[in-house]
Design a protein around this motif. Sequence first.
Motif, PDB file in Angstrom:
ATOM      1  N   ALA A 105      -2.060  70.690  57.703  1.00 26.09           N
ATOM      2  CA  ALA A 105      -2.808  70.462  56.458  1.00 26.09           C
ATOM      3  C   ALA A 105      -3.060  68.974  56.236  1.00 26.09           C
ATOM      4  O   ALA A 105      -4.128  68.573  55.754  1.00 26.09           O
ATOM      5  N   THR A 106      -2.095  68.147  56.614  1.00 29.36           N
ATOM      6  CA  THR A 106      -2.285  66.692  56.525  1.00 29.36           C
ATOM      7  C   THR A 106      -3.386  66.248  57.477  1.00 29.36           C
ATOM      8  O   THR A 106      -4.230  65.405  57.127  1.00 29.36           O
ATOM      9  N   ARG A 107      -3.394  66.814  58.684  1.00 32.63           N
ATOM     10  CA  ARG A 107      -4.470  66.500  59.632  1.00 32.63           C
ATOM     11  C   ARG A 107      -5.818  66.881  59.026  1.00 32.63           C
ATOM     12  O   ARG A 107      -6.794  66.127  59.115  1.00 32.63           O
ATOM     13  N   LEU A 111      -9.087  64.505  58.294  1.00 34.72           N
ATOM     14  CA  LEU A 111     -10.382  64.801  58.914  1.00 34.72           C
ATOM     15  C   LEU A 111     -11.470  65.031  57.874  1.00 34.72           C
ATOM     16  O   LEU A 111     -12.649  64.775  58.149  1.00 34.72           O
ATOM     17  N   LEU A 112     -11.101  65.494  56.678  1.00 31.71           N
ATOM     18  CA  LEU A 112     -12.096  65.721  55.643  1.00 31.71           C
ATOM     19  C   LEU A 112     -12.847  64.431  55.315  1.00 31.71           C
ATOM     20  O   LEU A 112     -14.049  64.449  55.055  1.00 31.71           O
ATOM     21  N   THR A 143      -4.022  59.992  52.815  1.00 30.18           N
ATOM     22  CA  THR A 143      -5.241  60.707  53.192  1.00 30.18           C
ATOM     23  C   THR A 143      -6.300  60.726  52.096  1.00 30.18           C
ATOM     24  O   THR A 143      -7.409  61.225  52.328  1.00 30.18           O
ATOM     25  N   HIS A 144      -5.985  60.211  50.907  1.00 32.43           N
ATOM     26  CA  HIS A 144      -6.942  60.218  49.799  1.00 32.43           C
ATOM     27  C   HIS A 144      -7.223  58.785  49.339  1.00 32.43           C
ATOM     28  O   HIS A 144      -6.302  58.075  48.939  1.00 32.43           O
ATOM     29  N   TYR A 159      -3.863  54.383  51.261  1.00 28.14           N
ATOM     30  CA  TYR A 159      -4.895  55.045  52.060  1.00 28.14           C
ATOM     31  C   TYR A 159      -4.981  54.438  53.459  1.00 28.14           C
ATOM     32  O   TYR A 159      -4.969  53.215  53.623  1.00 28.14           O
ATOM     33  N   THR A 160      -5.077  55.319  54.471  1.00 26.28           N
ATOM     34  CA  THR A 160      -5.013  54.917  55.873  1.00 26.28           C
ATOM     35  C   THR A 160      -6.184  55.513  56.638  1.00 26.28           C
ATOM     36  O   THR A 160      -6.626  56.637  56.353  1.00 26.28           O
ATOM     37  N   ASP A 161      -6.676  54.795  57.616  1.00 29.62           N
ATOM     38  CA  ASP A 161      -7.789  55.280  58.434  1.00 29.62           C
ATOM     39  C   ASP A 161      -7.482  56.671  58.980  1.00 29.62           C
ATOM     40  O   ASP A 161      -6.391  56.922  59.483  1.00 29.62           O
ATOM     41  N   PRO A 162      -8.444  57.608  58.891  1.00 34.63           N
ATOM     42  CA  PRO A 162      -8.182  58.980  59.345  1.00 34.63           C
ATOM     43  C   PRO A 162      -7.722  59.081  60.796  1.00 34.63           C
ATOM     44  O   PRO A 162      -6.903  59.940  61.131  1.00 34.63           O
TER      45      PRO A 162
END
Length: 305
Positions: A105-107, A111-112, A143-144, A159-162
């Motif tokens: 779910a974190t992945r 990716l979103l 992720t947000h 926030y971190t690069d996907p």
Amino acid sequence: MVHTALLYRSPEEHLTGVGGFVRAALAADEPVLVAVPGPRLGPLRDVLGSGGAGAGFVDMARLGRNPGRILAALREFAERHEGRPVRIVAEPVWPGRTPAEVREATRHEALLNTAFAGREATVLCPYEVTALSPAVLADARRTHPTLIEGGRVRPSPGYTDPSVVGGDCDTPLPEPGPGAVGLAYAGGDLARVREFAGAWAGAASLGAGRRGDLLLAIGEATANSLAHGGGRGTLRLWRAAGGGGVVAEIRDGGRLADPLAGRRRPALSSTDGGRGLWMIHELCDLVEVRSTPRGVTLRLHMADV
């Protein structure tokens, strides 16, 4: 594209945050989809009343049982309203999720950000602060790009690069317990793979419907190995711990060049690896993906029912 984590501490805060988001979408005549776990749907419909009639509601516990399915569904919703701003509520993590499900779910959340880049979309993802672990909440902040906490909206300092988050999700998978069986395969071996997997699934007392789904998913994964994974691979099969279904692992020497592969419904004419991966995600209850310089590993989890 706006991607926000709603960090809520009570059912009332969930209703206030999500309900206000839906009302704002409907007031702006923007299509809105609400995908939250089933127990949250009734209270949301009640608080919205007739004013929420224009929204779509989906049980995330069904849609997102395998987190790898979620992105395809959200993209389909956005594409049905091409050219219009859309709003989406998506709650992919809830109490009771297994660590493996949370990682995938974190992945998905990372990716979103890539999949919706450049779209006119606003996505709100609720996280229950009082019931989820600090590690899960830390990943929500990674992720947000935007957070809502205590009614305050602010940029997420974490926030971190996907691509970095995706790489962090590629942790080593634990070895299966006793009883795992394996088969190495190469070109021309797909019939042998199906026979081997079919015999094992039958002996494992997997029901006919689930057995068919498992064999189809294994067939797609092993065919991808031959076409895109160096022409050979290894299949392993075992019962999940505690008797909770079965697991099939397909390992090969390929690379997953497109991290979004399999997360969009392919056209009927599609013949690339994304079609097979999409089918695998749709068929299985959980798909764990690991892509490293050594190759690609898929773990396909299938419940008995």
